[in-house]
Design a protein around this motif. Sequence first.
Motif, PDB file in Angstrom:
ATOM      1  N   LYS A 246       0.809  -1.224   0.000  1.00  0.00           N
ATOM      2  CA  LYS A 246       0.000   0.000   0.000  1.00  0.00           C
ATOM      3  C   LYS A 246       0.842   1.274   0.000  1.00  0.00           C
ATOM      4  O   LYS A 246       0.425   2.308  -0.527  1.00  0.00           O
ATOM      5  N   ASN A 247       2.029   1.222   0.593  1.00  0.00           N
ATOM      6  CA  ASN A 247       2.859   2.433   0.680  1.00  0.00           C
ATOM      7  C   ASN A 247       3.452   2.838  -0.670  1.00  0.00           C
ATOM      8  O   ASN A 247       3.799   4.007  -0.869  1.00  0.00           O
ATOM      9  N   THR A 248       3.580   1.873  -1.574  1.00  0.00           N
ATOM     10  CA  THR A 248       4.264   2.166  -2.836  1.00  0.00           C
ATOM     11  C   THR A 248       3.394   1.990  -4.078  1.00  0.00           C
ATOM     12  O   THR A 248       3.847   2.300  -5.180  1.00  0.00           O
ATOM     13  N   ILE A 249       2.178   1.498  -3.918  1.00  0.00           N
ATOM     14  CA  ILE A 249       1.250   1.453  -5.055  1.00  0.00           C
ATOM     15  C   ILE A 249       0.135   2.448  -4.772  1.00  0.00           C
ATOM     16  O   ILE A 249      -0.875   2.126  -4.141  1.00  0.00           O
ATOM     17  N   ASN A 250       0.343   3.663  -5.191  1.00  0.00           N
ATOM     18  CA  ASN A 250      -0.639   4.731  -5.041  1.00  0.00           C
ATOM     19  C   ASN A 250      -0.350   5.807  -6.070  1.00  0.00           C
ATOM     20  O   ASN A 250       0.649   5.745  -6.800  1.00  0.00           O
ATOM     21  N   ILE A 251      -1.206   6.803  -6.137  1.00  0.00           N
ATOM     22  CA  ILE A 251      -1.104   7.804  -7.198  1.00  0.00           C
ATOM     23  C   ILE A 251       0.171   8.639  -7.099  1.00  0.00           C
ATOM     24  O   ILE A 251       0.636   9.205  -8.089  1.00  0.00           O
ATOM     25  N   ASP A 252       0.780   8.708  -5.913  1.00  0.00           N
ATOM     26  CA  ASP A 252       1.981   9.523  -5.728  1.00  0.00           C
ATOM     27  C   ASP A 252       3.268   8.748  -5.970  1.00  0.00           C
ATOM     28  O   ASP A 252       4.357   9.324  -5.891  1.00  0.00           O
ATOM     29  N   SER A 253       3.172   7.451  -6.229  1.00  0.00           N
ATOM     30  CA  SER A 253       4.355   6.614  -6.415  1.00  0.00           C
ATOM     31  C   SER A 253       4.664   6.393  -7.891  1.00  0.00           C
ATOM     32  O   SER A 253       3.769   6.422  -8.739  1.00  0.00           O
ATOM     33  N   LYS A 254       5.927   6.152  -8.160  1.00  0.00           N
ATOM     34  CA  LYS A 254       6.343   5.720  -9.492  1.00  0.00           C
ATOM     35  C   LYS A 254       6.259   4.202  -9.531  1.00  0.00           C
ATOM     36  O   LYS A 254       6.876   3.514  -8.711  1.00  0.00           O
ATOM     37  N   ILE A 255       5.483   3.647 -10.472  1.00  0.00           N
ATOM     38  CA  ILE A 255       5.305   2.204 -10.570  1.00  0.00           C
ATOM     39  C   ILE A 255       5.869   1.733 -11.908  1.00  0.00           C
ATOM     40  O   ILE A 255       5.469   2.204 -12.969  1.00  0.00           O
ATOM     41  N   LEU A 256       6.816   0.809 -11.828  1.00  0.00           N
ATOM     42  CA  LEU A 256       7.459   0.277 -13.028  1.00  0.00           C
ATOM     43  C   LEU A 256       7.128  -1.205 -13.152  1.00  0.00           C
ATOM     44  O   LEU A 256       7.395  -1.992 -12.248  1.00  0.00           O
ATOM     45  N   LEU A 257       6.527  -1.590 -14.276  1.00  0.00           N
ATOM     46  CA  LEU A 257       6.177  -2.984 -14.549  1.00  0.00           C
ATOM     47  C   LEU A 257       7.131  -3.549 -15.599  1.00  0.00           C
ATOM     48  O   LEU A 257       7.304  -2.962 -16.658  1.00  0.00           O
ATOM     49  N   ILE A 258       7.741  -4.663 -15.271  1.00  0.00           N
ATOM     50  CA  ILE A 258       8.684  -5.299 -16.190  1.00  0.00           C
ATOM     51  C   ILE A 258       8.188  -6.696 -16.517  1.00  0.00           C
ATOM     52  O   ILE A 258       8.099  -7.559 -15.643  1.00  0.00           O
ATOM     53  N   ASN A 259       7.815  -6.929 -17.776  1.00  0.00           N
ATOM     54  CA  ASN A 259       7.346  -8.245 -18.205  1.00  0.00           C
ATOM     55  C   ASN A 259       8.522  -9.013 -18.805  1.00  0.00           C
ATOM     56  O   ASN A 259       9.055  -8.647 -19.853  1.00  0.00           O
ATOM     57  N   CYS A 260       8.964 -10.063 -18.113  1.00  0.00           N
ATOM     58  CA  CYS A 260      10.092 -10.869 -18.569  1.00  0.00           C
ATOM     59  C   CYS A 260       9.593 -11.997 -19.481  1.00  0.00           C
ATOM     60  O   CYS A 260       8.540 -12.590 -19.229  1.00  0.00           O
ATOM     61  N   VAL A 261      10.337 -12.274 -20.529  1.00  0.00           N
ATOM     62  CA  VAL A 261       9.967 -13.285 -21.519  1.00  0.00           C
ATOM     63  C   VAL A 261      11.032 -14.375 -21.546  1.00  0.00           C
ATOM     64  O   VAL A 261      12.228 -14.084 -21.520  1.00  0.00           O
ATOM     65  N   ASN A 262      10.607 -15.627 -21.568  1.00  0.00           N
ATOM     66  CA  ASN A 262      11.530 -16.753 -21.618  1.00  0.00           C
ATOM     67  C   ASN A 262      12.089 -16.903 -23.038  1.00  0.00           C
ATOM     68  O   ASN A 262      11.367 -17.252 -23.963  1.00  0.00           O
ATOM     69  N   PRO A 263      13.386 -16.638 -23.235  1.00  0.00           N
ATOM     70  CA  PRO A 263      13.955 -16.674 -24.591  1.00  0.00           C
ATOM     71  C   PRO A 263      14.078 -18.081 -25.164  1.00  0.00           C
ATOM     72  O   PRO A 263      14.256 -18.247 -26.374  1.00  0.00           O
ATOM     73  N   SER A 264      13.974 -19.098 -24.318  1.00  0.00           N
ATOM     74  CA  SER A 264      14.144 -20.471 -24.801  1.00  0.00           C
ATOM     75  C   SER A 264      12.842 -21.075 -25.315  1.00  0.00           C
ATOM     76  O   SER A 264      12.855 -22.170 -25.881  1.00  0.00           O
ATOM     77  N   GLU A 265      11.720 -20.382 -25.123  1.00  0.00           N
ATOM     78  CA  GLU A 265      10.429 -20.919 -25.586  1.00  0.00           C
ATOM     79  C   GLU A 265      10.312 -20.790 -27.108  1.00  0.00           C
ATOM     80  O   GLU A 265      10.574 -19.730 -27.674  1.00  0.00           O
ATOM     81  N   ASP A 266       9.896 -21.865 -27.730  1.00  0.00           N
ATOM     82  CA  ASP A 266       9.705 -21.838 -29.175  1.00  0.00           C
ATOM     83  C   ASP A 266       8.526 -22.747 -29.538  1.00  0.00           C
ATOM     84  O   ASP A 266       8.683 -23.973 -29.606  1.00  0.00           O
ATOM     85  N   PRO A 267       7.350 -22.213 -29.777  1.00  0.00           N
ATOM     86  CA  PRO A 267       7.012 -20.787 -29.738  1.00  0.00           C
ATOM     87  C   PRO A 267       6.811 -20.308 -28.291  1.00  0.00           C
ATOM     88  O   PRO A 267       6.565 -21.128 -27.403  1.00  0.00           O
ATOM     89  N   PRO A 268       6.904 -19.000 -28.036  1.00  0.00           N
ATOM     90  CA  PRO A 268       6.819 -18.464 -26.667  1.00  0.00           C
ATOM     91  C   PRO A 268       5.376 -18.326 -26.177  1.00  0.00           C
ATOM     92  O   PRO A 268       4.914 -17.231 -25.872  1.00  0.00           O
ATOM     93  N   LEU A 269       4.655 -19.462 -26.090  1.00  0.00           N
ATOM     94  CA  LEU A 269       3.232 -19.397 -25.769  1.00  0.00           C
ATOM     95  C   LEU A 269       2.984 -18.935 -24.334  1.00  0.00           C
ATOM     96  O   LEU A 269       2.102 -18.125 -24.080  1.00  0.00           O
ATOM     97  N   LYS A 270       3.767 -19.472 -23.366  1.00  0.00           N
ATOM     98  CA  LYS A 270       3.550 -19.074 -21.969  1.00  0.00           C
ATOM     99  C   LYS A 270       3.870 -17.596 -21.763  1.00  0.00           C
ATOM    100  O   LYS A 270       3.147 -16.891 -21.072  1.00  0.00           O
ATOM    101  N   SER A 271       4.951 -17.139 -22.365  1.00  0.00           N
ATOM    102  CA  SER A 271       5.318 -15.738 -22.234  1.00  0.00           C
ATOM    103  C   SER A 271       4.264 -14.848 -22.872  1.00  0.00           C
ATOM    104  O   SER A 271       3.863 -13.823 -22.325  1.00  0.00           O
ATOM    105  N   TYR A 272       3.787 -15.253 -24.046  1.00  0.00           N
ATOM    106  CA  TYR A 272       2.775 -14.462 -24.747  1.00  0.00           C
ATOM    107  C   TYR A 272       1.485 -14.425 -23.942  1.00  0.00           C
ATOM    108  O   TYR A 272       0.854 -13.375 -23.798  1.00  0.00           O
ATOM    109  N   LYS A 273       1.089 -15.583 -23.406  1.00  0.00           N
ATOM    110  CA  LYS A 273      -0.158 -15.633 -22.646  1.00  0.00           C
ATOM    111  C   LYS A 273      -0.070 -14.763 -21.394  1.00  0.00           C
ATOM    112  O   LYS A 273      -1.004 -14.030 -21.060  1.00  0.00           O
ATOM    113  N   SER A 274       1.052 -14.832 -20.692  1.00  0.00           N
ATOM    114  CA  SER A 274       1.194 -14.024 -19.472  1.00  0.00           C
ATOM    115  C   SER A 274       1.191 -12.537 -19.802  1.00  0.00           C
ATOM    116  O   SER A 274       0.608 -11.729 -19.095  1.00  0.00           O
TER     117      SER A 274
END
Length: 284
Positions: A246-274
Amino acid sequence: MYNEQMKKSVSNLFVGKNACVVLFGPSGSGKSFTMRGADSTDGGLISRCIGDILNLSEVARQANSGKRSIVYSVKMSVYQIYNEYCNDLLTNQYSKNLKIEKFRGENGIGSKIVDLTEKELKNRRDFDNCMREAVSYRKILAQFLKVNDIKKKSHLVISVFLERKERIVDAFGKVNERSLDKFSQIDFVELASSDLGLQLANPYTNEDDIIYKNISKTFNSLCNNIVCASNDQRPKYDSKLTLALKNTINIDSKILLINCVNPSEDPPLKSYKSMKVKLSYLVL
């Protein structure tokens, strides 16, 4: 990524602005590596952040060297949310389920994790020692709970605090420091593997299904909280994780979302779905 997306958020800690960094992705996508790096010499996001915070706090201390001045100390906590249980990873009381209290402060709704360990960081070595301790207790906790792959099934949170202190030098040159307040905070959140939250059996018939259900609930709650924070709205519901953040997810906070992708997936279905699920909730 750090220089472009996070460096300013670290500087803003010294003017009282909070921040939250959330890493999301399936198993094997590099969330741990992105956050923590390979080792202390090849640091991830948090290691670089700690280095800058310690440097800036020392610069502030040297700039305010009068008889009465304001200085900062750096503290950190590490905890895990597993199946809606909150465990402190910097104490041998790691098996205790910590209570999270919500309160209304000057900047809106905040929260406090009762009895959560906070350790002061005076240098990078202190940080490395804390991380080694947290990793060790996490492994012991997994054995205690009899859980395989606890890294995949739990959310790891590393909180770094700036505590403001008044520094007074008396007539004899003796230095005294008095704590004033917890000035700002940045949370680093390594979420459980997203593919576990997407592969649910129905009805929930065994323990793993219940764990996956709670992971899915946390993802939905986190996305809802972030969207509501960006629009200064009250979220519909909370999970244990979003209550703790609650202290860091609010309108006054900077929120950075990083979506990591598994480079070994072929095709990357789990990464795409997430990624697709995340983006369906987050339109910022």
